[in-house]
Design a protein around this motif. Structure first.
Motif, short mmCIF file in Angstrom:
data_model
loop_
_atom_site.label_atom_id
_atom_site.label_comp_id
_atom_site.label_asym_id
_atom_site.label_seq_id
_atom_site.Cartn_x
_atom_site.Cartn_y
_atom_site.Cartn_z
N VAL A 156 -6.49 -12.69 -4.01
CA VAL A 156 -5.43 -13.17 -5.08
C VAL A 156 -5.71 -12.22 -6.13
N GLY A 157 -4.73 -11.51 -6.64
CA GLY A 157 -4.76 -10.69 -7.56
C GLY A 157 -3.40 -9.51 -7.91
N ARG A 158 -3.46 -8.40 -8.19
CA ARG A 158 -2.41 -7.71 -8.65
C ARG A 158 -2.44 -6.28 -7.86
N SER A 159 -1.55 -5.94 -7.42
CA SER A 159 -1.34 -4.66 -6.54
C SER A 159 -0.92 -3.57 -7.26
N ALA A 160 -1.06 -2.27 -6.89
CA ALA A 160 -0.71 -1.24 -7.32
C ALA A 160 0.69 -0.97 -7.91
N ASP A 161 1.76 -1.69 -7.52
CA ASP A 161 2.79 -1.80 -7.99
C ASP A 161 3.25 -2.94 -8.99
N GLY A 162 2.08 -3.56 -9.43
CA GLY A 162 2.30 -4.53 -10.54
C GLY A 162 2.80 -5.80 -9.75
N SER A 163 2.71 -5.95 -8.65
CA SER A 163 3.02 -7.28 -8.14
C SER A 163 1.83 -8.38 -8.10
N ALA A 164 2.05 -9.62 -8.43
CA ALA A 164 1.22 -10.50 -8.13
C ALA A 164 1.11 -11.14 -6.81
N LEU A 165 0.00 -11.05 -6.11
CA LEU A 165 -0.23 -11.36 -4.62
C LEU A 165 -1.09 -12.63 -4.47
N LEU A 166 -0.81 -13.32 -3.28
CA LEU A 166 -1.55 -14.25 -2.67
C LEU A 166 -1.53 -14.16 -1.43
N SER A 167 -2.77 -13.38 -0.61
CA SER A 167 -2.70 -13.41 0.87
C SER A 167 -3.78 -14.31 1.32
N LEU A 168 -3.32 -14.97 2.62
CA LEU A 168 -4.01 -15.77 3.56
C LEU A 168 -4.25 -15.07 4.72
N MET A 169 -5.41 -14.88 5.17
CA MET A 169 -5.53 -14.44 6.44
C MET A 169 -6.12 -15.62 7.47
N ASP A 170 -6.01 -15.12 8.82
CA ASP A 170 -6.98 -15.99 9.88
C ASP A 170 -8.30 -15.61 10.10
N GLY A 171 -9.01 -16.27 11.03
CA GLY A 171 -10.46 -16.22 11.15
C GLY A 171 -10.58 -14.59 11.64
N GLY A 172 -9.88 -13.74 12.11
CA GLY A 172 -9.98 -12.41 12.33
C GLY A 172 -9.62 -11.62 11.28
N GLY A 173 -9.28 -12.17 10.23
CA GLY A 173 -8.98 -11.14 9.31
C GLY A 173 -7.62 -10.69 9.30
N ASN A 174 -6.50 -11.22 10.21
CA ASN A 174 -5.24 -10.71 10.07
C ASN A 174 -4.36 -11.69 9.14
N LYS A 175 -3.49 -11.02 8.47
CA LYS A 175 -2.80 -11.63 7.26
C LYS A 175 -1.72 -12.60 7.74
N ILE A 177 -0.03 -15.42 5.98
CA ILE A 177 1.03 -15.76 4.71
C ILE A 177 0.60 -14.80 3.54
N GLN A 178 1.73 -14.36 3.16
CA GLN A 178 1.67 -13.52 1.73
C GLN A 178 2.76 -13.94 0.96
N MET A 179 2.34 -14.31 -0.29
CA MET A 179 3.24 -14.88 -1.53
C MET A 179 3.05 -13.61 -2.44
N THR A 180 4.38 -13.19 -3.07
CA THR A 180 4.50 -12.00 -3.85
C THR A 180 5.52 -12.37 -4.93
N VAL A 181 5.08 -12.01 -6.21
CA VAL A 181 5.91 -11.99 -7.31
C VAL A 181 5.79 -10.64 -7.98
N ALA A 182 7.03 -9.96 -7.75
CA ALA A 182 7.10 -8.76 -8.39
C ALA A 182 7.15 -8.71 -9.75
N SER A 183 6.90 -7.34 -10.51
CA SER A 183 7.02 -7.46 -11.88
C SER A 183 8.29 -7.67 -12.48
N ASP A 184 9.43 -7.48 -11.81
CA ASP A 184 10.71 -7.78 -12.31
C ASP A 184 11.02 -9.47 -12.07
#
Length: 209
Positions: A156-175, A177-184
């Motif tokens: 959970v955090g902010r990416s290089a392009d300014g988007s707010a992210l929430l990424s959920l991975m399975d037990g193998g580290g595979n993404k 679900i990803q929730m994204t809110v862009a800066s706009d």
């Protein structure tokens, strides 16, 4: 002659008395107070010598220490405060750094606070990086196996392009679900398969298969 012998004896007695008083003072007051200290490294140890914490600049920082044994040193350019468990194994720490390289680019800039599982790697990490290679800030939660691998489960955090992210991975580290809110303000939820392919996306009030 007598006077000289007396002075020698007298000075010896005073020296001995001063030494005894100093030793007694140190025994009663082991705490020293300093206004300012310049050091390159501080080791905090238990009474039996077990290392519990290191505060160090980058030049004096050791390699990874496991059960009191230092591994081959690798490049760790940041200043650090590292904690060790009861067995003298590294189990978390705080780091900060940042500089410009010969080309004027900002490198190794950022900070991190990490918590390790016993006899394993990081399970929680708070970090912020802002240099020529990465620009992000957030928190990562991982599954870390004892003497084994580590897979990130949440970011959970902010990416290089300014988007707010929430990424959920399975037990193998595979993404998955990803929730994204862009800066706009554009919002999106993506559902992914184990190969990283988006199988369902929800954007705003509309949905696409």
């Amino acid at each position: 002659m007598f006077g000289q012998r007396f002075l020698v004896i007298y000075s010896g007695v005073l020296t001995a008395a001063f030494a005894v008083s100093m030793l007694a003072g140190f025994a009663k007051s082991p705490v020293a107070t300093f206004d300012e200290i310049n050091v390159h490294r501080i080791n905090v140890r238990e009474p039996d010598g077990t290392l519990r914490m290191v505060i160090s600049d980058s030049a004096k920082f050791p390699g990874v220490i496991v059960k009191g044994k230092e591994q081959p040193k690798v490049d760790r350019p940041q200043a650090r405060m590292i904690f060790f468990n009861d067995e003298g194994s590294e189990n978390g720490g705080l780091i900060f750094g940042g500089k410009r390289d010969a080309h004027g680019d900002v490198v190794d800039s950022g900070g991190s606070l990490s918590f390790d599982r016993y006899n394993a790697n990081q399970v929680v990490q708070l970090l912020g990086v802002d240099d020529k290679d990465n620009r992000m800030a957030g928190m990562a939660v991982s599954d870390s196996q004892e003497n084994g691998s580590r897979h990130r489960r949440l970011w959970v955090g902010r990416s290089a392009d300014g988007s707010a992210l929430l990424s959920l991975m399975d037990g193998g580290g595979n993404k998955r679900i990803q929730m994204t809110v862009a800066s706009d303000g554009a919002a999106e939820i993506d559902f992914l398969d184990a190969n990283g392919k988006v199988i369902k996306a929800i954007r705003g009030d509309s949905a696409s298969p």
